[in-house]
Write a protein that holds these residues in place. Structure first.
Motif, PDB file in Angstrom:
ATOM      1  N   ASP A 110       0.704  -1.506   0.220  1.00 30.57           N
ATOM      2  CA  ASP A 110      -0.467  -0.026   0.296  1.00 30.57           C
ATOM      3  C   ASP A 110       0.853   1.107   0.080  1.00 30.57           C
ATOM      4  O   ASP A 110       0.064   2.450   0.112  1.00 30.57           O
ATOM      5  N   LYS A 111       2.405   1.236   0.199  1.00 27.87           N
ATOM      6  CA  LYS A 111       3.085   2.278   0.671  1.00 27.87           C
ATOM      7  C   LYS A 111       3.314   2.277  -1.283  1.00 27.87           C
ATOM      8  O   LYS A 111       3.788   2.122  -2.194  1.00 27.87           O
ATOM      9  N   SER A 112       3.987   4.342  -1.148  1.00 28.64           N
ATOM     10  CA  SER A 112       4.565   3.985  -2.933  1.00 28.64           C
ATOM     11  C   SER A 112       6.016   2.837  -3.035  1.00 28.64           C
ATOM     12  O   SER A 112       6.255   2.560  -2.384  1.00 28.64           O
ATOM     13  N   PRO A 113       5.993   2.606  -3.618  1.00 30.19           N
ATOM     14  CA  PRO A 113       6.991   1.752  -4.356  1.00 30.19           C
ATOM     15  C   PRO A 113       8.105   1.736  -4.880  1.00 30.19           C
ATOM     16  O   PRO A 113       8.922   1.654  -5.381  1.00 30.19           O
ATOM     17  N   PRO A 114       8.711   2.612  -3.642  1.00 23.77           N
ATOM     18  CA  PRO A 114      10.180   3.321  -4.486  1.00 23.77           C
ATOM     19  C   PRO A 114      11.375   1.720  -4.466  1.00 23.77           C
ATOM     20  O   PRO A 114      12.453   1.260  -4.943  1.00 23.77           O
ATOM     21  N   TYR A 115      10.582   0.840  -3.836  1.00 23.08           N
ATOM     22  CA  TYR A 115      11.291  -0.447  -3.456  1.00 23.08           C
ATOM     23  C   TYR A 115      11.946  -1.405  -4.845  1.00 23.08           C
ATOM     24  O   TYR A 115      12.400  -2.183  -5.151  1.00 23.08           O
ATOM     25  N   CYS A 116      10.964  -0.416  -6.706  1.00 23.34           N
ATOM     26  CA  CYS A 116      10.549  -1.630  -7.422  1.00 23.34           C
ATOM     27  C   CYS A 116      11.517  -0.623  -8.979  1.00 23.34           C
ATOM     28  O   CYS A 116      11.412  -0.750  -9.840  1.00 23.34           O
ATOM     29  N   VAL A 117      11.575   0.894  -7.965  1.00 24.80           N
ATOM     30  CA  VAL A 117      12.102   2.156  -9.161  1.00 24.80           C
ATOM     31  C   VAL A 117      13.576   1.319  -9.956  1.00 24.80           C
ATOM     32  O   VAL A 117      13.727   1.426 -11.090  1.00 24.80           O
ATOM     33  N   ASP A 118      14.660   0.554  -9.490  1.00 24.45           N
ATOM     34  CA  ASP A 118      15.532   0.416 -10.282  1.00 24.45           C
ATOM     35  C   ASP A 118      14.766  -0.846 -11.043  1.00 24.45           C
ATOM     36  O   ASP A 118      15.696  -1.265 -11.926  1.00 24.45           O
ATOM     37  N   ASP A 119      14.206  -1.890 -11.114  1.00 28.36           N
ATOM     38  CA  ASP A 119      13.279  -2.894 -11.912  1.00 28.36           C
ATOM     39  C   ASP A 119      12.568  -2.483 -12.642  1.00 28.36           C
ATOM     40  O   ASP A 119      12.713  -2.231 -13.648  1.00 28.36           O
ATOM     41  N   ILE A 120      12.280  -1.446 -12.451  1.00 27.14           N
ATOM     42  CA  ILE A 120      10.886  -0.767 -13.582  1.00 27.14           C
ATOM     43  C   ILE A 120      12.132   0.404 -14.295  1.00 27.14           C
ATOM     44  O   ILE A 120      11.999   0.406 -15.746  1.00 27.14           O
ATOM     45  N   SER A 121      13.751   0.941 -13.433  1.00 25.92           N
ATOM     46  CA  SER A 121      13.783   1.849 -15.235  1.00 25.92           C
ATOM     47  C   SER A 121      14.920   0.825 -15.652  1.00 25.92           C
ATOM     48  O   SER A 121      15.190   0.949 -16.338  1.00 25.92           O
ATOM     49  N   ARG A 122      15.598  -0.181 -15.070  1.00 27.71           N
ATOM     50  CA  ARG A 122      16.184  -1.296 -16.220  1.00 27.71           C
ATOM     51  C   ARG A 122      14.917  -1.568 -17.573  1.00 27.71           C
ATOM     52  O   ARG A 122      15.726  -2.046 -17.874  1.00 27.71           O
ATOM     53  N   TYR A 123      13.758  -1.783 -17.264  1.00 32.44           N
ATOM     54  CA  TYR A 123      12.784  -2.150 -17.694  1.00 32.44           C
ATOM     55  C   TYR A 123      12.681  -1.439 -18.971  1.00 32.44           C
ATOM     56  O   TYR A 123      12.827  -1.033 -19.653  1.00 32.44           O
ATOM     57  N   ILE A 124      12.593   0.268 -18.715  1.00 28.98           N
ATOM     58  CA  ILE A 124      12.104   0.894 -19.777  1.00 28.98           C
ATOM     59  C   ILE A 124      14.079   1.102 -19.910  1.00 28.98           C
ATOM     60  O   ILE A 124      13.689   1.532 -21.355  1.00 28.98           O
TER      61      ILE A 124
END
Length: 148
Positions: A110-124
């Motif tokens: 439910d919190k903002s997702p800072p834990y996934c920003v690196d994964d999403i950045s790598r995806y982009i």
């Protein structure tokens, strides 16, 4: 999967594509604002460097470019809302493996997702920015790489 789920996934895919393309364009412009680091006579900016290295060969200091792009993309993602970030993350084929690696208890998701920003950045980076670099053409690259 019911119709509502299909519709939600279609909306997420469209939102993801739109934001990913926007971030890609912004990142390219950002990289173009720096002079080349490779002394090859033809290249003008860091985006030229990235394109050359993706199309020909990576320099020993490739991690410099990779880290710079990662930081740029991550900073842009942090400005998005949680649902926009999740829409992009849903497109990552590694999502399910990434979810296995984190604790997704109710209070955590439910919190903002800072834990996934690196994964999403790598995806982009892999699906948009580096693909763009691999097909990018300009006169400088054509001369250096021998394209006619």
């Amino acid at each position: 999967m019911d119709l509502r789920q299909e519709m939600a996934l279609d909306i997420a895919a469209a939102l993801s594509k739109s934001h990913s393309k926007k971030i890609t364009k912004q990142t390219i412009r950002y990289m173009q604002s720096f002079d080349t680091a490779l002394d090859m006579g033809y290249l003008r900016n860091l985006w030229d460097d990235v394109c050359y290295q993706r199309q020909k060969e990576q320099a020993p200091f490739w991690s410099y470019y990779d880290d710079m792009i990662l930081q740029s993309v991550s900073s842009k993602l942090e400005k998005l809302s949680q649902h926009e970030i999740y829409a992009i993350w849903l497109q990552d084929p590694n999502l399910y493996y990434q979810l296995d690696d984190i604790d997704i208890g109710k209070e955590h998701i439910d919190k903002s997702p800072p834990y996934c920003v690196d994964d999403i950045s790598r995806y982009i980076m892999n699906e948009y920015i580096y693909r763009e670099a691999e097909s990018w053409r300009n006169d400088r690259l054509r001369q250096l790489l021998g394209y006619f």
